[in-house]
Design an enzyme around this catalytic site. Sequence first.
Site, short mmCIF file in Angstrom:
data_model
loop_
_atom_site.label_atom_id
_atom_site.label_comp_id
_atom_site.label_asym_id
_atom_site.label_seq_id
_atom_site.Cartn_x
_atom_site.Cartn_y
_atom_site.Cartn_z
N LYS A 5 7.68 11.09 0.25
CA LYS A 5 7.19 10.39 1.45
C LYS A 5 8.35 9.68 2.16
O LYS A 5 8.51 9.76 3.37
CB LYS A 5 6.13 9.36 1.02
CG LYS A 5 5.59 8.54 2.17
CD LYS A 5 4.93 7.25 1.71
CE LYS A 5 5.95 6.22 1.32
NZ LYS A 5 5.40 4.88 1.07
N LYS B 244 15.16 0.12 4.47
CA LYS B 244 14.56 0.74 3.28
C LYS B 244 14.67 2.26 3.32
O LYS B 244 15.03 2.90 2.32
CB LYS B 244 13.08 0.30 3.19
CG LYS B 244 12.28 0.97 2.10
CD LYS B 244 12.70 0.55 0.73
CE LYS B 244 11.96 1.33 -0.34
NZ LYS B 244 12.48 1.08 -1.67
N LEU C 99 0.82 -1.21 0.00
CA LEU C 99 0.00 0.00 0.00
C LEU C 99 0.86 1.26 0.00
O LEU C 99 2.06 1.19 0.28
CB LEU C 99 -0.90 -0.04 1.24
CG LEU C 99 -1.88 -1.23 1.23
CD1 LEU C 99 -2.28 -1.64 2.64
CD2 LEU C 99 -3.09 -0.90 0.37
P1 NAD Z 1 0.62 2.81 -6.03
O1 NAD Z 1 0.08 4.10 -5.56
O2 NAD Z 1 0.86 2.59 -7.50
O3 NAD Z 1 -0.32 1.59 -5.54
C1 NAD Z 1 -0.94 1.53 -4.30
C2 NAD Z 1 -2.25 0.76 -4.47
O4 NAD Z 1 -2.87 0.67 -3.18
C3 NAD Z 1 -3.25 1.44 -5.41
O5 NAD Z 1 -3.69 0.50 -6.39
C4 NAD Z 1 -4.37 1.88 -4.48
O6 NAD Z 1 -5.65 1.85 -5.10
C5 NAD Z 1 -4.27 0.83 -3.39
N1 NAD Z 1 -4.89 1.26 -2.13
C6 NAD Z 1 -4.78 2.46 -1.49
N2 NAD Z 1 -5.52 2.44 -0.36
C7 NAD Z 1 -6.10 1.22 -0.29
C8 NAD Z 1 -6.98 0.59 0.63
N3 NAD Z 1 -7.40 1.24 1.72
N4 NAD Z 1 -7.38 -0.67 0.37
C9 NAD Z 1 -6.93 -1.31 -0.73
N5 NAD Z 1 -6.12 -0.79 -1.64
C10 NAD Z 1 -5.70 0.47 -1.43
O7 NAD Z 1 1.99 2.59 -5.21
P2 NAD Z 1 3.20 1.62 -5.60
O8 NAD Z 1 4.11 2.34 -6.52
O9 NAD Z 1 2.65 0.28 -5.97
O10 NAD Z 1 3.93 1.55 -4.18
C11 NAD Z 1 3.43 0.77 -3.11
C12 NAD Z 1 4.43 0.84 -1.97
O11 NAD Z 1 5.71 0.36 -2.42
C13 NAD Z 1 4.69 2.27 -1.45
O12 NAD Z 1 4.80 2.24 -0.06
C14 NAD Z 1 5.99 2.67 -2.12
O13 NAD Z 1 6.72 3.63 -1.37
C15 NAD Z 1 6.71 1.33 -2.21
N6 NAD Z 1 7.68 1.21 -3.30
C16 NAD Z 1 7.39 1.65 -4.57
C17 NAD Z 1 8.33 1.50 -5.58
C18 NAD Z 1 8.06 1.98 -7.00
O14 NAD Z 1 9.01 2.00 -7.81
N7 NAD Z 1 6.83 2.34 -7.35
C19 NAD Z 1 9.56 0.90 -5.31
C20 NAD Z 1 9.81 0.42 -4.03
C21 NAD Z 1 8.86 0.58 -3.03
#
Ligand code: NAD
Length: 295
Positions: A245, A170, A64
């Site tokens: 963030k 991280k 999330l």
């Molecule tokens: P994103 O915003 O693309 O996806 C998050 C998903 O969570 C969305 O589909 C959203 O609809 C869903 N969501 C939000 N609230 C919700 C709820 N209450 N119930 C169910 N679903 C819900 O984010 P992301 O890029 O997939 O990143 C996810 C996590 O991974 C973050 O914490 C981010 O910091 C971390 N991260 C991201 C990357 C990257 O390259 N994108 C790399 C490493 C770590």
Amino acid sequence: MKIAFIGLGNMGAPMARNLLKAGHHLHLFDLNTAVLNDLATSGARISESPKHAAQGAELVITMLPAAAHVRSVYLGEDGVLAGIGAGVPAVDCSTIDPQTIRDIAAIAARQGVTLGDAPVSGGTGGAQAGTLTFMVGASAEHFEVLKPVLAKMGKTLVHCGDIGTGQIAKICNNLLLGISMIGVAEAMALGNSLGIDTGILANIINSSTGRCWSSEAYNPWPGIVETAPAARGYTGGFGAELMLKDLALATEAARTAHQPVILGAVAQQLYQAMSLRGDGGKDFSAIVEGYRKKE
Ligand code: NAD
């Protein structure tokens, strides 16, 4: 194995796909129904809430955006803890602060549920390829339980210590990443304005002491790395808002530890300015646009 997977965004969706490919049965939940419908065509079960997803699951995985989402998904009225069976393991792969995951894990433990943290590194490319690095905060026994499933989504699984230590690893890594990207952007923009071919400059940096992941695999200058977000208008990577963030998590954790993170604080302000300009949705490497003349 029946796995509840909650949070199917840029990272969660490809991670879930790799679990489906490995033959696992998924119970999916996300607020975005479009992504659910897309994944349902691969045979996964769509759930109505985190509670519903957790019911009957043998493992729960969450991916999330931030701490508030993780809290509500686990502790809400229709949350994971309302549906999960006693003794069923869970792991949160989101990047959040170490204290939140420790607090949720303590509440989960009261009903016999062991929760670990396993934030990832490797970006959306690593999520698709199944080559993520997982930084796992969990007891040694819980780590052994999680290992075979995490191995289907990543190639490096590091046991960092007890609950919360995955998040510590991280946020320290991303503090450095946020800073190093700005350094590469400055160097590339300076070289460009002084008149060197940016491809030659990137080759020099990548075979010299300035080399880092931001210069080599994810260079912010367009035309250097074909697979980097810079080659596609800074879309589809790691959003600047998410970097912001993570830097906020690092500077806040540093405050509680009375530890100076001077460059981290400056980097945080630069991404904040990017967000104010309306570019928070772009990949974080678009920070380079602040150093370039508009064409
Ligand atoms: P994103 O915003 O693309 O996806 C998050 C998903 O969570 C969305 O589909 C959203 O609809 C869903 N969501 C939000 N609230 C919700 C709820 N209450 N119930 C169910 N679903 C819900 O984010 P992301 O890029 O997939 O990143 C996810 C996590 O991974 C973050 O914490 C981010 O910091 C971390 N991260 C991201 C990357 C990257 O390259 N994108 C790399 C490493 C770590």
